[in-house]
Enzyme design. Sequence first.
Site, PDB file in Angstrom:
ATOM      1  NE  ARG A 240      -3.724   2.758  -0.840  1.00 11.35           N
ATOM      2  CZ  ARG A 240      -4.971   2.669  -0.430  1.00 11.35           C
ATOM      3  NH1 ARG A 240      -5.602   3.745  -0.002  1.00 11.35           N
ATOM      4  NH2 ARG A 240      -5.608   1.519  -0.413  1.00 11.35           N
TER       5      ARG A 240
ATOM      6  CD  GLU B  64      -3.018  -1.049   0.179  1.00 10.66           C
ATOM      7  OE1 GLU B  64      -3.024  -0.081  -0.600  1.00 10.66           O
ATOM      8  OE2 GLU B  64      -3.848  -1.981   0.115  1.00 10.66           O
TER       9      GLU B  64
ATOM     10  CG  ASP C 230      -6.202  -7.181  -7.512  1.00  8.13           C
ATOM     11  OD1 ASP C 230      -5.167  -7.531  -6.923  1.00  8.13           O
ATOM     12  OD2 ASP C 230      -6.959  -6.290  -7.079  1.00  8.13           O
TER      13      ASP C 230
ATOM     14  CD  GLU D 123     -10.675  -1.322  -8.539  1.00  2.28           C
ATOM     15  OE1 GLU D 123     -11.824  -0.961  -8.204  1.00  2.28           O
ATOM     16  OE2 GLU D 123      -9.695  -1.264  -7.760  1.00  2.28           O
TER      17      GLU D 123
HETATM   18  C1  DMJ Z   1      -6.207   0.666  -4.924  1.00  7.05           C
HETATM   19  O1  DMJ Z   1      -5.387   0.862  -3.850  1.00  7.05           O
HETATM   20  C2  DMJ Z   1      -5.485   0.031  -6.073  1.00  7.05           C
HETATM   21  O2  DMJ Z   1      -6.192   0.224  -7.240  1.00  7.05           O
HETATM   22  C3  DMJ Z   1      -5.262  -1.444  -5.882  1.00  7.05           C
HETATM   23  O3  DMJ Z   1      -4.713  -2.044  -7.012  1.00  7.05           O
HETATM   24  C4  DMJ Z   1      -6.567  -2.124  -5.555  1.00  7.05           C
HETATM   25  N1  DMJ Z   1      -7.272  -1.497  -4.484  1.00  7.05           N
HETATM   26  C5  DMJ Z   1      -7.437  -0.064  -4.497  1.00  7.05           C
HETATM   27  C6  DMJ Z   1      -8.629   0.450  -5.252  1.00  7.05           C
HETATM   28  O4  DMJ Z   1      -9.712  -0.331  -5.305  1.00  7.05           O
END
Ligand code: DMJ
Length: 560
Positions: free
Chosen positions: A195, A191, A324, A459
């Site tokens: 981010r 994270e 994912d 998404e």
């Molecule tokens: C975000 O932090 C990123 O897109 C991550 O890949 C998946 N989760 C969240 C948004 O849904």
Amino acid sequence: GRSSWEPRTGSRNSSLNQFLKIYHNHCVFYMFVFSAVVERRGIMLPPSRRDFVSLTVSESGSYTNSKQWRRQSCWRKWKQLSRLQRSLILFTLMLLLLFPVFLFLSAESRLEAVREAFRHAWKGYKNFAWGHDELKPISKSYGEWFGLGLTLIDALDTMWILGLKEEFAEARQWVAKELSFDKNVDVNLFESTIRILGSLLSTYHLTGDSLFLEKAKDIGSRLMPAFNTASKIPYSDVNIGKGTAHPPQWTSDSSVAEVTSIQLEFRELSRLTGDPKYKLAVMEVMKQVHKLDGKQDGLVPMFINTNNGLFTHQGIYTLGARADSYYEYLLKQWIQGGKTEKEFLDDYLQAVEGVKKNLLKKSTPSGLAFVGELSHGHFSPKMDHLVCFLPGTLALGAHYGLPADHMELAKQLMETCYQMYAQMETGLSPEIAHFNMHEGSTQDVDVKIADRHNLLRPETVESLFYLYRFTKDKKYQQWGWEILQNFNKYTRVPTGGYTSINNVRDPASPNPRDKMESFFLGETLKYFYLLFSEDPNLISLDKYVFNTEAHPLPIWPQSE
Ligand code: DMJ
């Protein structure tokens, strides 16, 4: 030198230029159509000054004279038309001429709506959560996760792209004066990489301001202890003050998506600093995962053990949570590196085939294509909203020359992701949808009570952006516009900010959760803006690759 907080390409200016170009082209086109129509119908403009025909008998002159004669006869015919006919023709011409103006105004007003939504979200953050991780807009307070001003950092490049200079300048000031990573806090490696490191790197690239590079180096090096494990597969958590790392309390596993979705950022950090240690650490993870047993047709399990480096909880395959962005980063690393690292492409192509073979099904009654999950050979028609990154990724691959059927699949899945919004009473998607497959079912999507929340996730909007960039099909913008309006209707908090909600099936009582995730500013609003922009050079997809948190990083020049 450029002033460090002035957008390099004023997005408003560039959209105005874009408009003028389009408008000019339209005008030229309509003038052409107009003269063609007029000539065919024998309509022409009045002769200037003279009302007689001069004949010059020469070869070259005969053409000019016949043209003049035609003009006059056109003018005569125009005069012969009834007033109604003339008005109709003029009215149609006017509409044609004004059409591009309408197009521009509607694009501009949608862009302005996104800027307005951002300002509203920012207002809440600024008033009640400034410098903290997340806004709690209902209780007018804040929540802390890492204690690093997460929302502010995640939103930096969004402000830059939206052209919000004042807000950006204020945030920059905070980064310069207040942000310190020298803190005794545990952060999640994935994270904070996507981010914080991702946003600092992309903001550095967009602005050229070295402050952001310095901060990126600082957080990047503080995250490195995560890789000190027996297997070199990183731990999930790092204490950035103490320089210690550990797995979560209940396990020694890390999630596969987390350890394989930090590569774009660390590779870029090595490129910028000239220090290979970042790149080497994350490439080692990819090397190991590439050759691990336990995949099914290129699909990976969800967990990996940090002691022995093997997959755990085998037999479960999903494109949703915990797996994912593994798939997303296979393609994107290949793109980032100038399409030279063949293993990434091979693994990506194999995984797409694996999805088609094992996870792709159609719903009843509408035949929506969806990506479900596999658990020890048993198929479950469950699709996380997170999976909606896939249409965009498939479309990006097709743009880079991968098989055309990837684009077809992207379009089908895009429709499904849109339906996950459109079929809900609020017009907002749930976190998880179950698709019906049995004959006689009357609705495609079912939602379990525990899955009815919406966290303002990006998404679907992200994929709409890619699909619109590559196809120019206006329906994708229209779908995005509907979604933005529904966010405004059900998640906007009057005193500032937007909130996650608990129930997308109850418009009368969507039940706010009192949390605005940082990705709403970092990703969702940014992708809305890019979706509504007609400027393909506003973060060109031939120059940048977005990390999984929507932070654009440069595609490396071939020579590197
Ligand atoms: C975000 O932090 C990123 O897109 C991550 O890949 C998946 N989760 C969240 C948004 O849904």
